[in-house]
Design an enzyme around this catalytic site. Structure first.
Site, PDB file in Angstrom:
ATOM      1  N   LYS A 157       0.872  -1.187   0.000  1.00  0.00           N
ATOM      2  CA  LYS A 157       0.000   0.000   0.000  1.00  0.00           C
ATOM      3  C   LYS A 157       0.895   1.218   0.000  1.00  0.00           C
ATOM      4  O   LYS A 157       2.024   1.170   0.499  1.00  0.00           O
ATOM      5  CB  LYS A 157      -0.890   0.000   1.252  1.00  0.00           C
ATOM      6  CG  LYS A 157      -2.154   0.826   1.108  1.00  0.00           C
ATOM      7  CD  LYS A 157      -3.216   0.075   0.344  1.00  0.00           C
ATOM      8  CE  LYS A 157      -4.460   0.886   0.141  1.00  0.00           C
ATOM      9  NZ  LYS A 157      -5.540   0.073  -0.450  1.00  0.00           N
ATOM     10  N   ALA A 212     -18.659   2.128  -4.815  1.00  0.00           N
ATOM     11  CA  ALA A 212     -18.978   0.763  -4.405  1.00  0.00           C
ATOM     12  C   ALA A 212     -20.457   0.628  -4.018  1.00  0.00           C
ATOM     13  O   ALA A 212     -21.142  -0.303  -4.449  1.00  0.00           O
ATOM     14  CB  ALA A 212     -18.076   0.358  -3.249  1.00  0.00           C
TER      15      ALA A 212
HETATM   16  P1  NAD Z   1     -16.573   6.756  -2.560  1.00  0.00           P
HETATM   17  O1  NAD Z   1     -15.795   7.924  -2.098  1.00  0.00           O
HETATM   18  O2  NAD Z   1     -16.913   6.636  -4.009  1.00  0.00           O
HETATM   19  O3  NAD Z   1     -17.968   6.702  -1.771  1.00  0.00           O
HETATM   20  C1  NAD Z   1     -18.092   6.803  -0.392  1.00  0.00           C
HETATM   21  C2  NAD Z   1     -19.543   7.063  -0.073  1.00  0.00           C
HETATM   22  O4  NAD Z   1     -19.715   7.052   1.334  1.00  0.00           O
HETATM   23  C3  NAD Z   1     -20.057   8.431  -0.546  1.00  0.00           C
HETATM   24  O5  NAD Z   1     -21.348   8.259  -1.070  1.00  0.00           O
HETATM   25  C4  NAD Z   1     -20.148   9.252   0.744  1.00  0.00           C
HETATM   26  O6  NAD Z   1     -21.146  10.239   0.678  1.00  0.00           O
HETATM   27  C5  NAD Z   1     -20.525   8.156   1.707  1.00  0.00           C
HETATM   28  N1  NAD Z   1     -20.285   8.474   3.096  1.00  0.00           N
HETATM   29  C6  NAD Z   1     -19.254   9.159   3.657  1.00  0.00           C
HETATM   30  N2  NAD Z   1     -19.456   9.247   4.975  1.00  0.00           N
HETATM   31  C7  NAD Z   1     -20.610   8.597   5.250  1.00  0.00           C
HETATM   32  C8  NAD Z   1     -21.331   8.325   6.415  1.00  0.00           C
HETATM   33  N3  NAD Z   1     -20.917   8.758   7.596  1.00  0.00           N
HETATM   34  N4  NAD Z   1     -22.468   7.616   6.300  1.00  0.00           N
HETATM   35  C9  NAD Z   1     -22.917   7.180   5.114  1.00  0.00           C
HETATM   36  N5  NAD Z   1     -22.272   7.409   3.981  1.00  0.00           N
HETATM   37  C10 NAD Z   1     -21.146   8.121   4.056  1.00  0.00           C
HETATM   38  O7  NAD Z   1     -15.798   5.476  -2.027  1.00  0.00           O
HETATM   39  P2  NAD Z   1     -15.882   3.978  -2.558  1.00  0.00           P
HETATM   40  O8  NAD Z   1     -14.828   3.747  -3.555  1.00  0.00           O
HETATM   41  O9  NAD Z   1     -17.306   3.654  -2.890  1.00  0.00           O
HETATM   42  O10 NAD Z   1     -15.437   3.186  -1.245  1.00  0.00           O
HETATM   43  C11 NAD Z   1     -16.330   2.957  -0.169  1.00  0.00           C
HETATM   44  C12 NAD Z   1     -15.723   1.955   0.796  1.00  0.00           C
HETATM   45  O11 NAD Z   1     -15.410   0.766   0.105  1.00  0.00           O
HETATM   46  C13 NAD Z   1     -14.399   2.387   1.453  1.00  0.00           C
HETATM   47  O12 NAD Z   1     -14.337   1.840   2.739  1.00  0.00           O
HETATM   48  C14 NAD Z   1     -13.362   1.760   0.584  1.00  0.00           C
HETATM   49  O13 NAD Z   1     -12.138   1.559   1.283  1.00  0.00           O
HETATM   50  C15 NAD Z   1     -14.045   0.445   0.279  1.00  0.00           C
HETATM   51  N6  NAD Z   1     -13.490  -0.181  -0.927  1.00  0.00           N
HETATM   52  C16 NAD Z   1     -13.681   0.371  -2.146  1.00  0.00           C
HETATM   53  C17 NAD Z   1     -13.110  -0.222  -3.252  1.00  0.00           C
HETATM   54  C18 NAD Z   1     -13.326   0.330  -4.634  1.00  0.00           C
HETATM   55  O14 NAD Z   1     -12.818  -0.291  -5.594  1.00  0.00           O
HETATM   56  N7  NAD Z   1     -14.061   1.409  -4.826  1.00  0.00           N
HETATM   57  C19 NAD Z   1     -12.340  -1.409  -3.098  1.00  0.00           C
HETATM   58  C20 NAD Z   1     -12.184  -1.966  -1.828  1.00  0.00           C
HETATM   59  C21 NAD Z   1     -12.763  -1.322  -0.750  1.00  0.00           C
END
Ligand code: NAD
Length: 420
Positions: free
Chosen positions: A105, A221
């Site tokens: 990472k 996601a």
């Molecule tokens: P993103 O930034 O696209 O979306 C995050 C979402 O969470 C947004 O809609 C935001 O408004 C919302 N959010 C923030 N604070 C919040 C709260 N307190 N309550 C409810 N919603 C809230 O991020 P993402 O890529 O969708 O990732 C989301 C999670 O999934 C993270 O934990 C990330 O580490 C994990 N993840 C994502 C991927 C990927 O490929 N996108 C891969 C592995 C893990």
């Protein structure tokens, strides 16, 4: 509240798995110690002409199973401890889905929103110059993470290729499609999560049309898993973003329509149907904390870490959890859910779709191939379905939760390659 020691928690879980496997303390130490913790200054010239340095990181946790693999995040809170934790989880994630990659990472402690596009490009290129000797297609393959994206990967590939004196697309994944990226990569995490949800439903006897789903977080996601589950006939009854959420107790939401509303209004607040074909009319607003406590069949945290904790776990009414976010449940809450018989598909399995398709991207780049979306999703489905079954079986066999089972399987796979 005490700050949560996420690295300590991850190592504790690894130790628990190691003990169940009968490993010695000596071997558990080897498994929980990173190969390299690199921290270097990343210095750029700002548009103003002033020089500025940022903390840059790369942690290479373990490469016993293949080259280090893991994203680079640009975030003001990125620090070496966080990067170390995520690197360990990447090693376990790659092992639990049995792909030939190790765990790494990286990051820069920076608020990218305060930089111009030109400064962001200089910063991305400077990170590559700082870590050039440590990365490469057969050594360490970074990818996007929080606040990094396909454009940043393109700048990084370009910088790396210039320094290497030859094109080297396989050094980074998460590139734009037209520059060596893979079909399906943009929604692969959600797609993998969906396969895990489907497999869980089959194990616990939930038919799609009778399965109510709540998704916390409506970003890449969260939106995509809501969209995919809805298309497969599941009932998405609640979603939220950072400003709050919406719930439809007796009907179901159309995630595409909610997405259109969010695009138009910037958040879900005040949601009403955005398109003419939408018929949802009895939705009610709910707070983020409240959304987690709504009666549902499957809760999918897809936003932040530490959302289900000792202080709210007793109010959670779901029958199962699929963790798309990294670390949304604290260890204390995990134990409570297990004692109540609520299955949790752990993050290292449920959100591994992203790294699996990253692996496909790397493989396609090395072979100079481009697979169709259908082929990518078929291969992803095969992997998640097979490894879900392994984790499910192990959890039954050892009478442990699925997280412990996933840690046992991944730890054992890494240890075998290390010759422990
Ligand atoms: P993103 O930034 O696209 O979306 C995050 C979402 O969470 C947004 O809609 C935001 O408004 C919302 N959010 C923030 N604070 C919040 C709260 N307190 N309550 C409810 N919603 C809230 O991020 P993402 O890529 O969708 O990732 C989301 C999670 O999934 C993270 O934990 C990330 O580490 C994990 N993840 C994502 C991927 C990927 O490929 N996108 C891969 C592995 C893990």
């Amino acid at each position: 509240m005490q700050p949560i020691d996420s690295f300590g928690n991850a190592v504790k879980k690894l130790r628990e798995a190691g003990k169940l496997l009968g490993y010695t303390e000596e071997n558990i130490t080897k498994l929980s110690t990173p190969d390299a913790v690199l921290e270097r200054p990343i210095t750029i010239t700002l548009d103003s002409g002033e020089e500025k340095s940022f903390h840059g990181y790369r942690v290479q946790f373990n490469n016993a199973r293949g080259p280090y693999k893991g994203g680079i995040r640009f975030h003001p809170n990125a620090d070496i401890n966080e990067v170390k934790t995520l690197a360990l989880l990447m090693a376990l994630k790659c092992a639990v889905v049995n792909i030939p990659l190790g765990g790494g990472k990286g990051g820069i402690q920076v608020n990218p929103k305060e930089l111009s596009r030109a400064e962001l490009e200089r910063l991305s290129r400077a990170w590559v110059r700082a870590f050039f000797a440590d990365i490469g297609p057969h050594k360490d393959i970074p990818a996007p993470d929080v606040y990094t994206n396909p454009q940043i990967m393109l700048w990084m590939v370009d910088e790396y290729s210039k320094l290497a004196g030859k094109p080297s697309p396989a050094t980074f994944t998460g590139k734009p499609l037209e520059n060596g990226g893979s079909e399906g990569r943009s929604f692969s995490t959600a797609q993998g999560g969906f396969y895990a949800l489907r497999e869980l439903g089959q194990k616990i006897g939930m038919r799609p049309r009778d399965t109510r789903i709540i998704v916390q977080g409506f970003g890449n996601a969260g939106y995509n898993i809501a969209r995919i589950a809805n298309a497969a006939g599941y009932r998405v009854i609640g979603v939220s973003d950072s400003k709050g959420g919406i719930v439809v107790a007796s009907g179901k939401l159309d995630p595409e329509d909610v997405f259109q509303y969010k695009e138009a209004h910037g958040s879900l607040q005040g949601y009403t149907c955005a398109t003419a074909s939408c018929t949802v009319d009895e939705n009610s607003a709910v707070t983020n904390a409240g959304l987690l406590e709504v009666d549902t069949d499957v809760l999918i945290p897809a936003a932040l870490e530490n959302q289900i904790r000792a202080d709210n776990v007793d109010r959670i009414k779901t029958k199962a959890v699929v963790e798309i976010a990294n670390g949304p449940i604290t260890p204390e809450a995990d134990a409570v859910l297990f004692s109540k018989g609520i299955p949790v598909v752990p993050d290292i399995l449920a959100n591994a779709g992203g790294v699996v398709v990253s692996y496909f991207e790397w493989d396609q780049n090395l072979k100079n191939e481009h697979w169709t979306e259908e082929e990518v999703l078929r291969k992803l489905d095969e992997i998640i379905t097979r490894e879900f079954a392994m984790v499910w079986l192990k959890s039954r066999e050892k009478k442990v939760d699925m997280r412990t089972a996933a840690f046992i399987i991944s730890t054992q796979r890494i240890a075998e390659k290390m010759g422990l």
